[in-house]
Design an enzyme around this catalytic site. Structure first.
Site, PDB file in Angstrom:
ATOM      1  N   GLU A 177      54.646  51.169  39.049  1.00 21.57           N
ATOM      2  CA  GLU A 177      55.334  49.881  39.207  1.00 21.57           C
ATOM      3  C   GLU A 177      56.581  49.811  38.340  1.00 21.57           C
ATOM      4  OE1 GLU A 177      52.276  46.898  38.531  1.00 21.57           O
ATOM      5  OE2 GLU A 177      51.705  46.982  40.626  1.00 21.57           O
ATOM      6  N   GLU A 369      47.588  50.977  45.445  1.00 18.86           N
ATOM      7  CA  GLU A 369      46.887  49.828  44.845  1.00 18.86           C
ATOM      8  C   GLU A 369      46.834  48.693  45.853  1.00 18.86           C
ATOM      9  OE1 GLU A 369      48.076  48.264  41.020  1.00 18.86           O
ATOM     10  OE2 GLU A 369      48.576  50.260  40.285  1.00 18.86           O
TER      11      GLU A 369
HETATM   12  C1  BGP Z   1      49.137  46.311  38.772  1.00 19.21           C
HETATM   13  C2  BGP Z   1      48.913  47.469  37.902  1.00 19.21           C
HETATM   14  C3  BGP Z   1      47.540  47.786  37.706  1.00 19.21           C
HETATM   15  C4  BGP Z   1      46.542  46.649  37.866  1.00 19.21           C
HETATM   16  C5  BGP Z   1      46.886  45.644  38.915  1.00 19.21           C
HETATM   17  C6  BGP Z   1      46.070  44.400  38.941  1.00 19.21           C
HETATM   18  O1  BGP Z   1      50.252  45.674  38.339  1.00 19.21           O
HETATM   19  O2  BGP Z   1      49.579  48.645  38.258  1.00 19.21           O
HETATM   20  O3  BGP Z   1      47.568  48.451  36.485  1.00 19.21           O
HETATM   21  O4  BGP Z   1      46.180  46.108  36.708  1.00 19.21           O
HETATM   22  O5  BGP Z   1      48.200  45.312  38.793  1.00 19.21           O
HETATM   23  O6  BGP Z   1      46.566  43.460  38.048  1.00 19.21           O
HETATM   24  P1  BGP Z   1      45.683  42.556  37.123  1.00 19.21           P
HETATM   25  O7  BGP Z   1      44.771  43.466  36.422  1.00 19.21           O
HETATM   26  O8  BGP Z   1      46.618  41.878  36.241  1.00 19.21           O
HETATM   27  O9  BGP Z   1      44.975  41.639  38.048  1.00 19.21           O
END
Ligand code: BGP
Length: 475
Positions: A177, A369
């Site tokens: 990201e 993701e």
């Molecule tokens: C993205 C990341 C992940 C993961 C996901 C979910 O931004 O790449 O690392 O954490 O988000 O986010 P969160 O855990 O804040 O719900």
């Protein structure tokens, strides 16, 4: 769908590995990001982590201790039928300060064990080189990606792992990201903002360093093995105009471009015209080396990987209710329901986003993701009925398959986020769970760390076995 489509799951060292002092690992950014009220100011670089109270809890330090449980976890992934597993190497496990000339042997041994274990089950490793992580030493010595010095250190790390894992790891992702740098600069890139510093100038300069580092990593990968496939990674999610008022449409285009900017450089090889004009208007002058233009031009990525959690929406008058979402706040879209954490749920937005990215870049996409953060409860019989997660994932997989089969978008694979429960990036909570596998641990860091299969585990196993055909099975 492609014949070689890869189904799997995704995690990142900073949120699951733990073992922060094991095997000679050095301190990393994640080790100083706390749970609680100070998390956001530390993540966005406005609070110095050295000012945190002594009794602070740092959830990333132990996380779910995948360091000590990787065999058990990989066995569970294999049981679900994973064909690939996306995870990240912890840079400071391999180069504890970031300045060593040779990688830390114990760190290398750990990833040898992980990679070999995956290969033993026929699971293809997909490795992120930098997922919200860098050695803390480099943060303190150079100000992290503010400094061009980071490029050489990063390349030394890439060189070591490319050579070492050649023949075993084929898929690489440079920065997770990458656009997160603009929103959470400390978590995204180790940037601590000093008083009086021009924030935009600092962030775009750091972005430039990461973009050059990413392009040079692509170059290096090509020199080391023709088999490597190397990609960039975007926190995606199309921005809708709140209405058909042209002012709203224009605003949404501008917002999209803030994110596309990074991928425009990584996939097309140059700063887009709108970005040059934007920087000029803001009075931002980037320090660039003469060779940078050529480096960016000649070393574009093989594929574009992305996270998709939600779409976004924007109104030009700035009025109305706000909405949550993966880091970027936006206007509330009245047509969408939201998750318990206020993130809109929009499977059609996934199809729209995939189409938009493919139209723009014409390069294969890898969905690395996607998922639903939700509270799960364990029933008396020990089972976990997460039908809401199955609903979310099945509607999104359906949308992705429509993008592939009906719209012709070239998609390499799908790895739902946090296939095993892990620490939330934005909140530091354990209770914001994404997993198909439950991990017994709470927000205060207490629990047995036992792993339990959720209903979604059995459901996803069927999805993989049927290549996405059996999405509706009931559990
Ligand atoms: C993205 C990341 C992940 C993961 C996901 C979910 O931004 O790449 O690392 O954490 O988000 O986010 P969160 O855990 O804040 O719900």
């Amino acid at each position: 769908m492609r014949r070689d489509f890869l189904w799997g799951g995704a995690t990142a060292a900073n949120q699951c590995e733990g073992g922060f002092q094991e095997g000679g690992r050095g301190m990393a950014i994640v080790d100083v990001i706390p749970h609680g009220v100070y998390r956001t100011p530390v993540m966005n670089g406005t609070m110095d982590y050295r000012d945190l109270p002594e009794d602070t809890h740092y959830p990333g330090r132990e996380a779910i201790d995948m360091y000590g449980h990787y065999k058990e976890d990989i066995a569970l992934f294999a049981e679900m039928g994973f064909q690939c597993y996306r995870f990240s190497f912890s840079w400071s496990r391999l180069f504890p300060t970031g300045e060593e000339t040779e990688p830390n042997r114990e760190g290398l041994q750990f990833y040898d064990d992980v990679v070999n274990e995956l290969l033993r089950y026929g699971i293809e490793p997909v490795v992120t080189l930098c997922h919200f992580d860098a050695p803390l030493f480099l943060v303190e010595k150079y100000g992290s990606w503010k400094s061009r010095k980071m490029i050489d250190r990063f390349l030394k790390y890439c060189d070591a792992v490319f050579r070492h894992f050649k023949g075993r790891v084929r898929y690489w992702i440079t920065f997770n990201e990458i656009n997160m740098l603009m929103h959470l600069p400390f978590m995204g890139a180790g940037i601590l903002l000093k008083e009086g510093e021009d924030e935009l100038q600092v962030k775009y300069q750091a972005a430039h360093h990461e973009l050059v580092a990413s392009a040079l990593a692509v170059k290096l990968a090509r020199e080391i093995s023709p088999e490597f496939q190397i990609g960039c990674m975007l926190a995606a999610g199309s921005v809708y105009p709140y209405s058909c008022n042209p002012a709203d449409v224009w605003e949404s285009m501008k917002k999209d471009r803030e994110n596309y900017f990074f991928i425009d450089v990584q996939a097309r090889g140059e700063y887009p015209a709108y970005a040059k004009k934007f920087l000029e208007r803001q009075g931002i002058e980037l320090e660039m080396a003469v060779e940078d233009t050529e480096i960016l031009k000649e070393n574009t990525v093989d594929f574009i990987s992305l996270s998709y959690y939600n779409s976004r929406c924007v109104r030009s008058d700035g009025k109305g209710e706000a909405s949550g979402g993966n880091v970027f706040a936006s206007a509330k879209n009245p047509y969408l329901e939201c998750s318990q954490w206020g993130w809109p749920i929009d499977p059609m937005g996934f199809r729209i986003t995939l189409n938009a990215l493919y139209d723009r870049y014409q390069k294969p996409l890898f969905v690395v993701e996607n998922g639903l953060g939700a509270v799960d409860s364990v029933k008396e019989d020990g089972s976990i009925d997460d039908g809401y997660r199955i609903d979310y994932l099945s509607s999104h997989i359906r949308a992705m398959m429509e993008a592939a089969d009906e719209d012709g978008v070239d998609i390499m694979g799908y790895t739902p986020w946090g296939c095993i429960d892990l620490v939330s990036a934005t909140t530091g909570e354990m209770s914001k769970r994404y997993g198909l596998i439950y991990v017994d641990k709470d927000d205060a860091g207490k629990g047995t760390l036992n792993r339990v299969r959720k209903n979604s585990f059995y459901w996803y196993k069927e999805v993989i076995a049927s290549n996405g055909e059996r999405l509706c099975a009931v559990f």
